[in-house]
Every structure is written in C-alpha cells, then in structure tokens.
Design a protein around this motif. Structure first.
Motif, PDB file in Angstrom:
ATOM      1  N   GLU A   1      44.640 -15.119  98.676  1.00  0.00           N
ATOM      2  CA  GLU A   1      44.312 -15.327 100.312  1.00  0.00           C
ATOM      3  C   GLU A   1      45.467 -14.711 100.924  1.00  0.00           C
ATOM      4  N   PHE A   2      45.140 -14.027 102.300  1.00  0.00           N
ATOM      5  CA  PHE A   2      46.259 -13.060 102.751  1.00  0.00           C
ATOM      6  C   PHE A   2      47.640 -14.115 103.299  1.00  0.00           C
ATOM      7  N   GLY A   3      48.765 -13.692 102.394  1.00  0.00           N
ATOM      8  CA  GLY A   3      50.020 -14.296 102.952  1.00  0.00           C
ATOM      9  C   GLY A   3      50.209 -15.826 102.381  1.00  0.00           C
TER      10      GLY A   3
ATOM     11  N   VAL B   1      60.763 -10.761 116.759  1.00  0.00           N
ATOM     12  CA  VAL B   1      59.908  -9.375 116.301  1.00  0.00           C
ATOM     13  C   VAL B   1      59.656  -9.246 115.074  1.00  0.00           C
ATOM     14  N   PHE B   2      58.739  -8.782 114.566  1.00  0.00           N
ATOM     15  CA  PHE B   2      58.338  -8.368 113.275  1.00  0.00           C
ATOM     16  C   PHE B   2      57.626  -7.192 112.755  1.00  0.00           C
ATOM     17  N   GLU B   3      57.642  -6.715 111.740  1.00  0.00           N
ATOM     18  CA  GLU B   3      57.001  -5.532 111.140  1.00  0.00           C
ATOM     19  C   GLU B   3      55.816  -6.162 110.097  1.00  0.00           C
ATOM     20  N   GLY B   4      54.936  -5.252 109.974  1.00  0.00           N
ATOM     21  CA  GLY B   4      53.949  -5.299 108.766  1.00  0.00           C
ATOM     22  C   GLY B   4      53.814  -4.081 108.009  1.00  0.00           C
ATOM     23  N   MET B   5      54.179  -4.032 106.649  1.00  0.00           N
ATOM     24  CA  MET B   5      54.108  -2.895 105.938  1.00  0.00           C
ATOM     25  C   MET B   5      53.677  -3.041 104.607  1.00  0.00           C
TER      26      MET B   5
ATOM     27  N   PHE C   1      51.309  -5.259  98.116  1.00  0.00           N
ATOM     28  CA  PHE C   1      52.308  -6.045  98.590  1.00  0.00           C
ATOM     29  C   PHE C   1      52.531  -6.006  99.955  1.00  0.00           C
ATOM     30  N   TYR C   2      52.411  -7.268 100.586  1.00  0.00           N
ATOM     31  CA  TYR C   2      52.386  -7.011 102.209  1.00  0.00           C
ATOM     32  C   TYR C   2      54.057  -7.390 102.383  1.00  0.00           C
ATOM     33  N   ILE C   3      54.445  -6.475 103.263  1.00  0.00           N
ATOM     34  CA  ILE C   3      56.064  -6.600 103.472  1.00  0.00           C
ATOM     35  C   ILE C   3      56.214  -7.292 105.046  1.00  0.00           C
TER      36      ILE C   3
ATOM     37  N   ALA D   1      42.441  -7.657 100.254  1.00  0.00           N
ATOM     38  CA  ALA D   1      41.907  -6.991 101.500  1.00  0.00           C
ATOM     39  C   ALA D   1      42.035  -8.160 102.726  1.00  0.00           C
ATOM     40  N   TYR D   2      42.362  -7.952 104.054  1.00  0.00           N
ATOM     41  CA  TYR D   2      42.631  -8.917 104.997  1.00  0.00           C
ATOM     42  C   TYR D   2      41.422  -9.586 105.108  1.00  0.00           C
ATOM     43  N   GLN D   3      40.355  -8.919 105.518  1.00  0.00           N
ATOM     44  CA  GLN D   3      39.163  -9.740 105.670  1.00  0.00           C
ATOM     45  C   GLN D   3      37.912  -8.735 104.994  1.00  0.00           C
TER      46      GLN D   3
ATOM     47  N   ALA E   1      55.014  -3.552 121.634  1.00  0.00           N
ATOM     48  CA  ALA E   1      56.024  -4.252 120.787  1.00  0.00           C
ATOM     49  C   ALA E   1      55.271  -5.239 119.867  1.00  0.00           C
ATOM     50  N   LYS E   2      56.069  -5.181 118.601  1.00  0.00           N
ATOM     51  CA  LYS E   2      55.403  -6.336 117.667  1.00  0.00           C
ATOM     52  C   LYS E   2      56.152  -7.684 117.866  1.00  0.00           C
ATOM     53  N   CYS E   3      56.152  -8.182 119.104  1.00  0.00           N
ATOM     54  CA  CYS E   3      56.927  -9.526 119.313  1.00  0.00           C
ATOM     55  C   CYS E   3      55.745 -10.527 119.175  1.00  0.00           C
TER      56      CYS E   3
ATOM     57  N   ASN F   1      53.259 -11.643 121.568  1.00  0.00           N
ATOM     58  CA  ASN F   1      51.775 -11.059 121.702  1.00  0.00           C
ATOM     59  C   ASN F   1      50.712 -11.825 120.997  1.00  0.00           C
ATOM     60  N   TYR F   2      50.973 -12.167 119.805  1.00  0.00           N
ATOM     61  CA  TYR F   2      50.037 -12.959 119.007  1.00  0.00           C
ATOM     62  C   TYR F   2      49.850 -14.497 119.432  1.00  0.00           C
ATOM     63  N   GLY F   3      50.788 -15.257 119.887  1.00  0.00           N
ATOM     64  CA  GLY F   3      50.583 -16.452 120.319  1.00  0.00           C
ATOM     65  C   GLY F   3      49.738 -16.550 121.440  1.00  0.00           C
TER      66      GLY F   3
ATOM     67  N   GLY G   1      44.278  -6.322 118.671  1.00  0.00           N
ATOM     68  CA  GLY G   1      45.381  -7.241 118.656  1.00  0.00           C
ATOM     69  C   GLY G   1      45.848  -7.312 117.345  1.00  0.00           C
ATOM     70  N   MET G   2      44.983  -7.342 116.187  1.00  0.00           N
ATOM     71  CA  MET G   2      45.349  -7.073 114.744  1.00  0.00           C
ATOM     72  C   MET G   2      45.230  -6.011 114.254  1.00  0.00           C
ATOM     73  N   MET G   3      44.660  -4.857 114.945  1.00  0.00           N
ATOM     74  CA  MET G   3      44.281  -3.616 114.760  1.00  0.00           C
ATOM     75  C   MET G   3      44.357  -2.666 115.993  1.00  0.00           C
TER      76      MET G   3
ATOM     77  N   THR H   1      42.082   0.039 112.535  1.00  0.00           N
ATOM     78  CA  THR H   1      43.035   0.631 111.638  1.00  0.00           C
ATOM     79  C   THR H   1      44.474  -0.325 111.883  1.00  0.00           C
ATOM     80  N   GLY H   2      45.023  -0.797 110.598  1.00  0.00           N
ATOM     81  CA  GLY H   2      46.125  -1.660 110.812  1.00  0.00           C
ATOM     82  C   GLY H   2      46.751  -1.659 109.374  1.00  0.00           C
ATOM     83  N   THR H   3      47.981  -2.275 109.386  1.00  0.00           N
ATOM     84  CA  THR H   3      48.822  -2.292 107.956  1.00  0.00           C
ATOM     85  C   THR H   3      47.827  -3.392 107.349  1.00  0.00           C
ATOM     86  N   ALA H   4      47.606  -4.610 107.633  1.00  0.00           N
ATOM     87  CA  ALA H   4      46.816  -5.606 107.016  1.00  0.00           C
ATOM     88  C   ALA H   4      45.465  -5.164 106.796  1.00  0.00           C
ATOM     89  N   ALA H   5      44.834  -4.668 107.843  1.00  0.00           N
ATOM     90  CA  ALA H   5      43.260  -4.365 107.676  1.00  0.00           C
ATOM     91  C   ALA H   5      43.031  -2.927 107.040  1.00  0.00           C
TER      92      ALA H   5
HETATM   93  C1  COI Z   1      49.664  -5.956 110.328  1.00  0.00           C
HETATM   94  O1  COI Z   1      48.592  -5.316 110.368  1.00  0.00           O
HETATM   95  O2  COI Z   1      50.710  -5.926 109.859  1.00  0.00           O
HETATM   96  C2  COI Z   1      49.420  -7.063 111.446  1.00  0.00           C
HETATM   97  O3  COI Z   1      50.460  -6.891 112.548  1.00  0.00           O
HETATM   98  C3  COI Z   1      48.442  -8.022 111.422  1.00  0.00           C
HETATM   99  C4  COI Z   1      49.023  -9.135 111.046  1.00  0.00           C
HETATM  100  C5  COI Z   1      49.366  -9.958 112.196  1.00  0.00           C
HETATM  101  C6  COI Z   1      48.485  -9.881 109.829  1.00  0.00           C
END
Ligand code: COI
Length: 358
Positions: free
Chosen positions: A27-29, A72-76, A138-140, A170-172, A195-197, A200-202, A234-236, A300-304
């Motif tokens: 399950e993601f995360g 702030v965060f990143e997703g890789m 491996f989600y970073i 896979a995310y979904q 910005a990945k702050c 934005n998500y909250g 928002g997520m992609m 398109t997105g890191t998670a997705a």
């Molecule tokens: C990512 O693809 O890294 C995102 O930002 C989505 C995440 C919030 C799960």
C-alpha cells in the motif's frame, strides 16, 4: 553512471523491521524503511547529515512549521536495474526543484551535492527495502520543515532536512475519474502552486473530499480567475492527445513543474510526437471528447508515473475518455520510461544515477 562514495556517519538499527513488510501488498507509503537521514540548518549553516534509525522525533508544539507552514517536500523514486544495480531517477533535477520550492518558502537551499550524497548513502544502506516486483519502486521522500520553537510570525532560523523511503506499488491501479473544479481553487498565479509545499496539499483536501463523495478520484484544477483553463490534477500533471498531438498546459506559477512531465515531453520528442505546451481550455477538452479529437488523457507524476484517465466530469456531465490500448502513446511512452529506468534502453539524457551493487 555515477559512483560517488559517501562518508556520512551511520547509526544502524539494532533490528531491521523488513520482515514486517508484505512485499506482495505494498500500500503506498505504508512501510517506511529502517533508516532516515537528518541534517540541521542552524546558526546560518548546514550541519553534517547523519543516518539514524527511522523513528519518532522530539518536537516542540511551538515549532514554527506547525503554525505558519514552512514545510516543503520532494517525491522521487529508485529502482533495481535489470543487471541488479540501483538506479535513482533524476536526482539532480529533483534537488533543483526542491531548492526552487525552498526559495519560495524562505527556507535555506540544500546544496545539490549534499542532497545527492544523502540519497546515495541512505538508499545504498537500505537497499534490501527496494522492491523487485514489476511496477514497484522505492519512493523517496526528502523534506524540510521549520524546527524552531517560537510563536511570533517569522521566517524560522532552524530547519531540519530529512529523507525517508518507502517501498511502493503503483499509486492507483485503476484509471482515474476526474472532476473539473469550477468553484474552489488549489492556488492562484503568483501563489505557491509551482512549489511542493505542504500547504498546497492541505488546502486541496476539502474540495477533493467533496469530489470523492461524488464518486471521483481527484480534481482537475482550473485557473483561479475564470475556471476556464486547465492547470493540473494536484497529485499529477495532465496531458492529452488531441488529433495526434501531445498537448499539456504550459507551466505557470500555479502549476508544478513535474519531473515526470518533463521526462514524458522529452521522450515524446524522441518518439517523433508533435508536442504543444499551451493553455488548454475546458471547452476544448469537452468538444474534443465529444467529437473524438481527444483520444487520450493521462496524468504524469512521480507517484502516479503515467496514469490513465477514464472519465472527466465537466459542468456536471460525465465524459468518457477512450480506453488506452496497447498502441496508445501513453502505454508506449510508459514502457520506454520503464525500460530506461531498468537499464534496458539507452539512457541518452543521463537521467539514471546508478549505484553499483557488488
Ligand atoms: C509525487 O508524485 O511525488 C507526489 O507529489 C504525489 C504525492 C503527494 C503522493
């Protein structure tokens, strides 16, 4: 190929938690790997990062990030290559985006070398946590937050930079059902949308919750002034194939400069696809879905990664997107990306950061 050696101090876990992980059901995360890297910015400078066991931290309830949002965060992602080395995908580009986000939030930049060496050391140490099954990774999660305890509204002086990692599938799995938002906004031009702050998500939770209750997975955000042009999900980021051309909203300060977005646009050019980065109106997508001019829509997105969109709700009408067949652009480009990351196809853009495993 990059082969940095790092000398970051390590305090190892006394007992690994890896046996608790159900690698067949990621399950993601849900699972966080054994170690994390932590570095402090204090007295105007970065202090040496250290690797410590992942676990709870002592924090003040007056910590500034909890009150005024400097976070702030990143997703890789990292992967096993087909010849059993580790590949961290595009770490320099993530470092650069992290620093752009940090600048916007008045937070200190992390030197690119420190960012990349921290990733290298941590991922090499926890390599057994990198999943091996098809589609997994491996989600970073590198992130930074204001750590200083103070209630006055101010830019903090003390920050923590941390990286944690999680084995993910896979995310979904199923194609997305999106609702075009024509009331709430995620951000406005001049705001923090690029910005990945954390904020934005909250701020997106409430409208997304409403969309979920209505049977959608995510929101397709539109511009804050007229709700006429598409921003992102928002997520992609979002892309369409319209009359054979790959079309995606042009970046502005309200749209995240997605690294997967850039990767897909670059690969599309390599594949001879015509590309347009421009304003994309909701009216154009509505007409195109009705006439058949829009043949694909995907996120398109890191998670997705590359995520098919099945349906877009526009002004209350559910409009179906054609299903992505094996010859669709999105499946071909996803396969190409996967092959590059696995080392099965040439990495002509030098995206792979390889940690050789002996
Ligand atoms: C990512 O693809 O890294 C995102 O930002 C989505 C995440 C919030 C799960």
């Amino acid at each position: 190929m990059t082969t940095l050696t790092t000398s970051i101090p390590v305090q190892r876990v006394s007992k690994s938690r890896i046996k608790e992980v159900d690698f067949n059901n990621l399950e993601f995360g849900k699972y966080i790997a054994d170690h994390m890297i932590v570095a402090d910015f204090k007295d105007g400078k970065w202090h040496e990062p250290t690797i410590v066991p992942y676990g709870d931290m002592l924090m003040s309830p007056a910590m500034l990030s909890l009150h005024y949002g400097q976070a702030v965060f990143e997703g890789m992602k990292a992967f096993w290559t087909s010849d059993k080395n580790i590949n961290i995908f595009r770490p320099a580009r993530h470092a650069q985006r992290f620093n752009r986000s940090l600048n916007r939030m008045c937070m200190p930049e992390v030197p690119e070398e420190m960012f990349v060496q921290s990733l290298h050391a941590l991922i090499e140490l926890d390599k057994d946590w990198i999943p091996t099954s098809e589609g997994s990774s491996f989600y970073i999660r590198p992130f930074m937050f204001a750590y200083e305890a103070r209630l006055g509204v101010k830019v903090a002086d003390h920050f923590k930079f941390i990286i944690i990692n999680s084995p993910v599938a896979a995310y979904q799995a199923k194609p997305y059902r999106l609702k075009v938002e024509d009331h709430y906004v995620r951000t406005a031009e001049g705001g923090t949308g690029f910005a990945k702050c954390a904020g934005n998500y909250g701020g997106a939770f409430y409208p997304t919750q409403i969309a979920r209750e209505e049977g959608f997975d995510q929101i397709l955000w539109t511009d804050h002034k007229e709700h006429k042009y598409i921003d992102e999900v928002g997520m992609m980021n979002v892309m369409f194939v319209i009359n054979g051309t790959l079309v995606t909203p042009q970046l502005n300060t309200a749209i995240l400069d997605g690294i997967t977005r850039d990767t897909i646009l670059t690969l599309a050019k390599d594949m001879g696809m015509k590309i347009e980065e421009r304003r994309v109106s909701i009216d154009e997508i509505e007409a195109g879905l009705k006439s058949g001019a829009v043949t694909e829509a995907f996120g398109t997105g890191t998670a997705a990664v590359v995520a098919p969109i099945a349906l877009i709700n526009i002004k209350g009408q559910d409009l179906a997107v054609p299903e992505a067949g094996p010859s669709s652009f999105q499946l071909r480009v996803k396969e190409k990306l996967n092959n590059i990351r696995m080392g099965k196809e040439a990495d002509t853009h030098q995206w792979n950061y390889i940690i050789p495993v002996r």
